[in-house]
Design a protein around this motif. Structure first.
Motif, PDB file in Angstrom:
ATOM      1  N   ARG A   1      34.728 -22.018  -1.976  1.00 39.89           N
ATOM      2  CA  ARG A   1      35.121 -20.892  -2.810  1.00 39.89           C
ATOM      3  C   ARG A   1      34.395 -20.954  -4.149  1.00 39.89           C
ATOM      4  O   ARG A   1      33.962 -22.014  -4.597  1.00 39.89           O
ATOM      5  CB  ARG A   1      36.618 -20.863  -3.045  1.00 39.89           C
TER       6      ARG A   1
ATOM      7  N   LYS B   1      40.078  -8.822  -7.006  1.00 41.33           N
ATOM      8  CA  LYS B   1      41.044  -9.123  -8.066  1.00 41.33           C
ATOM      9  C   LYS B   1      41.304 -10.621  -8.183  1.00 41.33           C
ATOM     10  O   LYS B   1      41.515 -11.140  -9.268  1.00 41.33           O
ATOM     11  CB  LYS B   1      42.351  -8.382  -7.802  1.00 41.33           C
ATOM     12  N   LYS B   2      41.313 -11.292  -7.031  1.00 42.83           N
ATOM     13  CA  LYS B   2      41.588 -12.728  -7.045  1.00 42.83           C
ATOM     14  C   LYS B   2      40.463 -13.522  -7.708  1.00 42.83           C
ATOM     15  O   LYS B   2      40.634 -14.691  -8.028  1.00 42.83           O
ATOM     16  CB  LYS B   2      41.798 -13.247  -5.631  1.00 42.83           C
ATOM     17  N   ASP B   3      39.316 -12.874  -7.897  1.00 40.35           N
ATOM     18  CA  ASP B   3      38.175 -13.540  -8.528  1.00 40.35           C
ATOM     19  C   ASP B   3      38.145 -13.341 -10.032  1.00 40.35           C
ATOM     20  O   ASP B   3      37.094 -13.461 -10.665  1.00 40.35           O
ATOM     21  CB  ASP B   3      36.861 -13.013  -7.924  1.00 40.35           C
ATOM     22  N   LYS B   4      39.288 -13.018 -10.597  1.00 41.15           N
ATOM     23  CA  LYS B   4      39.342 -12.800 -12.048  1.00 41.15           C
ATOM     24  C   LYS B   4      38.792 -14.032 -12.760  1.00 41.15           C
ATOM     25  O   LYS B   4      39.202 -15.168 -12.490  1.00 41.15           O
ATOM     26  CB  LYS B   4      40.775 -12.549 -12.484  1.00 41.15           C
TER      27      LYS B   4
END
Length: 937
Positions: A868, A880-883
């Motif tokens: 990841r 969004k989870k990659d903020k």
């Protein structure tokens, strides 16, 4: 012990009187005691005579022994003995040898012969697996040699078990009775063929005795009953049973720690009052649980101890050598066992540096162990050495391996002896050993001689590894190291029963530690033993009774919370109602060390008593902690031109530029003093860790795979395309194979199983990477891979440099990626506090890339293990989870902080300022040379 003294005094002048005690130690004590038993004189607390007895002195009155003291009508110094024959004081074992005989025409077997016979049976059982079926289950037959000590003990018991009518109907486990019959018949045949006999099978007969014997304390002699009928019939043997007197109280403590401090407090007071250390004894029923703490606390108080306990010969340096070198051969010359000999300072290598160098080579080149593959031996040491130019290491390893294998492969004990002597002559300088270590070494060779002699008597038997039998014999031999100090006697339980000194302490005496039970027929299970009377002989109470008399002042104690776990007092004390209430030592014990800590904290007055160790600590503190330092670079600037110039020569290039990388900046920011030693003085800690994976090398492999892959993509399509994922996966598999093979050819590979694991790991993780890469960076092109970026600040003569794993771009977007096998950083680590973030790596890379003309819009860590991305900075996250961890403002602040830190680093280095103002340095490898902390205790 007055009755013992009276018997000795009345019979010392009769040269035909002999005195027998349970142990050698007690016999020796009473022999020494006999020399002063005839001398009586008054005592006083402040005077000590040359016999260790306190009494007033007078210069004008001399007794007929040459000792001056006042005379009185009722205080006389009687005529005693000046000397006594040591052979008149015997241990029980010596007495049996002298008094009983085995009237046999054959020769007796000894422990070595018995061991060889048992080993031969176990070796045969190992091969066919059905020789013994009950004592050793068939599924355990492959490990038969591990049952050697058990089988030898069965041999001595098997005859009496068969002949005991009460045991004929005992229900044994299937096969056990058949095994016992087989052992008896096999052993009998073995003995008969060789004209030998087993001493434990024959009842000794008493010989004609011309002397008079006084046999003391038979109650605690385990095999006394076997001889008691004949002894008690003899007119010249007088049996002196243990007297009985009211049982002393046993003190109850809450914990062994309090019990120990109370014990040493009392002993310290006795020594201060003039009692000789030799007149004090400590018997430890729980030697294993107490010894370490007792030694430590006694050393703090400068109380000398003289431990009178033998240990297995194998635990001493002179004997451990053989175990360690043979462990090398058994383990395939594994790195861990080679470490035990190659970097062991107790082994006197003739070529010490070569031995150390061989081990360091093994660490560097992953020589974890030799192994077999498809029937062929793979010698990882040899293969790695022959791929190097280390000529002397190659020769040394081959000689070492050959020497060890000659010992291990020896077919006879005589061959072992020759091989050992050859090994010693080639590799070791025994002149560097202490006299005591040489004695230990010689004891091992003597054991080998004994086994060789036993082997010649048993004839042609196959008994497995000769070396294993030799090591087993060394391990079973108890060796008592000669004491080099005079101190308070410390005995294991049982051996000092009957000692008659002034003070005798028996701490840690619990129901378990004080239990003394002799058991017959160990092959019987507990439920079988419970229904058979007479198999267990309990000597617990007789020993307590004897210890109750063993000294003029006897002190028993125990702790509920002992060093070995929860404990109860011996039931004998409970039945006699002599268990004291719990003693709260903290309320009555004045622990000088606690008082001293309170003194330094300003809470207590100075302790009344200062121990030598405390005085030494103060002296060290005065010359160290409490003295102004002439040179303390953790606080002061380096002003000596020689040192300052030497550091600048290392850190600056020929044009006087300071090169700063992210890692050097992080090091300096964390601790300038560490930076000084590591980079300025090139000091580093040597590690001898046996890691199956060399993580720096593995990291290089993974980085090279990424580098080749993105250069392939750049040459194929110029940009990363989602439509080519399957082709990318095929190509990256090929790249991984090529890279791993290249490192294998270079000689940097780990052992094959581990290397193959790393290859599979890399393959799986990088195949997953192809899919993951297609989400945040589709259509991105390669700007650079594994490229060194640099930027010079000419006005300050600073060059910032950093090798960046990958820079990609798409239009006006530029992404920085740093690969990490496992990323341990988290969002909070990037917070720019007063001292900056945990690492300046990403801000540093952003600064360098933007100075090259690109605008960075994304900077990320790629976690290979977790597959990841961790986006530190990303202006346009896809998901969004990659903020990202940091905003654009955060990154700007981090870059500014980085520039400030670089400027401060440059300024301080040129000034010679490496001072630190930090705490929490527990993980630093330079703690021992850093002077930021002092511990006064």
């Amino acid at each position: 012990m007055k009755y013992v003294e009276e018997i000795l005094k009345n019979n010392l002048n009769n040269q035909n009187s002999f005195f027998v005690f349970p142990s050698e130690l007690v016999a020796a004590f009473w022999m020494r005691k006999s020399l002063v038993l005839g001398r009586t004189h008054p005592r006083a607390a402040d005077e000590v005579c040359d016999q260790g007895r306190t009494h007033p002195r007078a210069a004008d009155e001399v007794c007929d022994q040459g000792r001056t003291h006042p005379r009185a009508a009722d205080e006389v110094c009687d005529q005693g003995v000046n000397s006594v024959l040591s052979r008149r004081f015997l241990s029980w074992d010596k007495f049996k040898e002298k008094t009983f005989s085995l009237n046999m025409d054959f020769s007796p077997v000894n422990a070595h012969i018995r061991t060889l016979f048992a080993s031969s049976l176990l070796e045969e059982n190992k091969k066919n697996g059905n020789l013994l079926k009950g004592l050793i289950k068939p599924e355990h037959s492959a490990g038969s040699p591990a049952f050697l000590s058990r089988l030898t003990s069965v041999l001595t018991d098997v005859k009496s078990f068969r002949e005991n009518s009460e045991l004929k109907d005992v229900a044994l486990d299937p096969g056990v009775r058949e095994d016992l019959d087989f052992l008896y018949n096999s052993y009998t045949s073995f003995l008969t063929e060789r004209e030998m006999f087993e001493p434990s099978w024959v009842k000794p007969e008493i010989t004609d005795i011309g002397e008079e014997y006084f046999l003391f304390f038979p109650d605690v002699i385990e095999d006394y009953k076997e001889f008691s009928v004949d002894l008690e019939k003899s007119a010249v043997i007088k049996i002196i049973s243990t007297e009985t007197k009211e049982l002393n109280e046993i003190k109850h403590f809450g914990s062994s720690t309090l019990e120990l401090k109370s014990l040493l407090g009392k002993i310290g007071s006795l020594l201060d009052s003039g009692v000789r250390s030799q007149d004090i004894a400590i018997t430890l029923p729980d030697m294993d649980g107490w010894r370490i703490d007792l030694e430590y606390e006694a050393d703090l108080r400068s109380i000398p101890l003289d431990f009178r306990q033998g240990k297995s010969l194998s635990e001493y340096p002179g004997a451990r050598l053989f175990r360690d070198i043979l462990s090398c051969e058994k383990s395939g010359f594994s790195l861990s066992t080679m470490k035990q000999i190659l970097v062991n300072n107790s082994i006197p290598w003739k070529e010490k540096e070569t031995a150390h160098g061989l081990f360091q080579f093994g660490v560097k080149h992953h020589c974890f162990k030799n192994y077999r593959l498809m029937g062929r031996e793979i010698d990882v040491w040899k293969d790695s050495l022959f791929n190097s130019d280390e000529t002397r290491l190659i020769e040394f390893y081959q000689e070492l391996k050959s020497g060890i294998k000659k010992i291990a492969d020896s077919k006879t004990f005589g061959e072992i002896k020759v091989a050992v002597q050859m090994f010693i002559s080639i590799f070791l300088d025994t002149n560097l050993w202490s006299l005591e270590t040489l004695k230990e070494f010689q004891f091992c060779l003597d054991t080998l001689n004994d086994l060789e002699d036993a082997s010649s008597k048993v004839g042609n038997l196959e008994y497995g590894s000769n070396c294993n039998i030799w090591l087993s014999a060394i391990e079973g031999r108890i060796y008592v190291k000669r004491s080099e100090t005079v101190g308070v006697n410390v005995f294991p339980y049982r051996v000092a029963g009957g000692w008659g000194g002034l003070w005798h302490f028996i701490p840690g005496l619990s129901q378990i530690s004080g239990s003394v039970i002799k058991s017959k027929y160990i092959f019987l299970k507990d439920n079988q033993r419970d229904n058979l009377p007479g198999l267990d002989s309990d000597y617990t109470e007789p020993f307590i009774n004897l210890y109750n008399l063993s000294g003029e002042n006897v002190v028993f104690s125990y702790s509920t919370d002992s060093f070995s776990g929860p404990a109860l007092p011996p039931s004998f004390f409970v039945l006699e109602r002599v268990v004291s209430d719990t003693i709260n030592v903290l309320s009555v014990l004045n622990d000088e060390y606690v008082s001293e800590l309170g003194y330094w904290a300003g809470e207590n007055p100075l302790p009344e008593k200062i121990f030598p160790l405390m005085k030494k600590g103060v002296e060290y503190s005065i010359t160290g902690a409490f003295t102004d330092k002439k040179t303390d670079y953790t606080k002061d600037t380096i002003t000596m031109p020689e040192i300052k110039n030497r550091i600048l020569e290392v850190l600056l290039d020929k044009n006087k530029y300071l090169s700063v990388s992210p890692s050097s900046l992080d090091q300096f920011s964390a601790c300038p003093y560490y930076f000084l030693f590591y980079r300025g003085f090139s000091v580093s800690e040597k590690e001898y860790k046996e890691n199956y994976i060399d993580h720096p090398v593995f990291g290089q492999v993974i980085h090279e795979c990424f580098d080749r892959f993105f250069k392939y993509v750049d040459g194929l399509d110029s940009e990363f395309l989602k439509s080519h994922l399957e082709e990318y996966k095929t190509e990256i598999s090929s790249i991984i194979d090529k890279v791993f093979n290249r490192y294998l050819i270079k000689g940097d590979a780990f052992i094959p199983p581990v290397w193959n694991y790393c290859r599979e790991f890399t393959h799986n993780k990088l195949i997953s990477f192809i899919e993951i890469e297609s989400v945040p960076f589709p259509g991105f092109r390669l700007a650079s891979a594994e490229k060194k970026y640099s930027y010079k600040l000419d006005d300050k003569k600073i060059e910032l440099t950093g090798r960046i794993d990958r820079v990609s771009f798409k239009g006006d977007k530029t992404a920085i990626v740093d690969y990490k096998k496992k990323n341990h950083l988290k969002k909070g680590d990037m917070v720019s506090g007063e001292s900056g973030p945990v690492t300046f790596q990403i801000p540093f890379y952003i600064y360098l890339v933007e100075k090259s003309g690109l605008k960075v819009t994304s900077a990320s860590y790629y976690d290979v293990t977790d597959c990841r991305y961790n986006h530190v900075y990303n202006t346009e996250p896809v998901l969004k989870k990659d903020k990202p961890w940091c905003s654009e403002e955060d990154i700007s602040n981090l870059v500014l902080k980085m520039e400030e830190s670089v400027g401060e680093m440059d300024e301080r280095i040129r000034l010679g300022d490496f001072s630190v103002h930090l705490d929490g340095c527990d993980s630093c490898s330079f703690r021992r040379i850093c002077r930021t902390k002092y511990h006064v205790r």
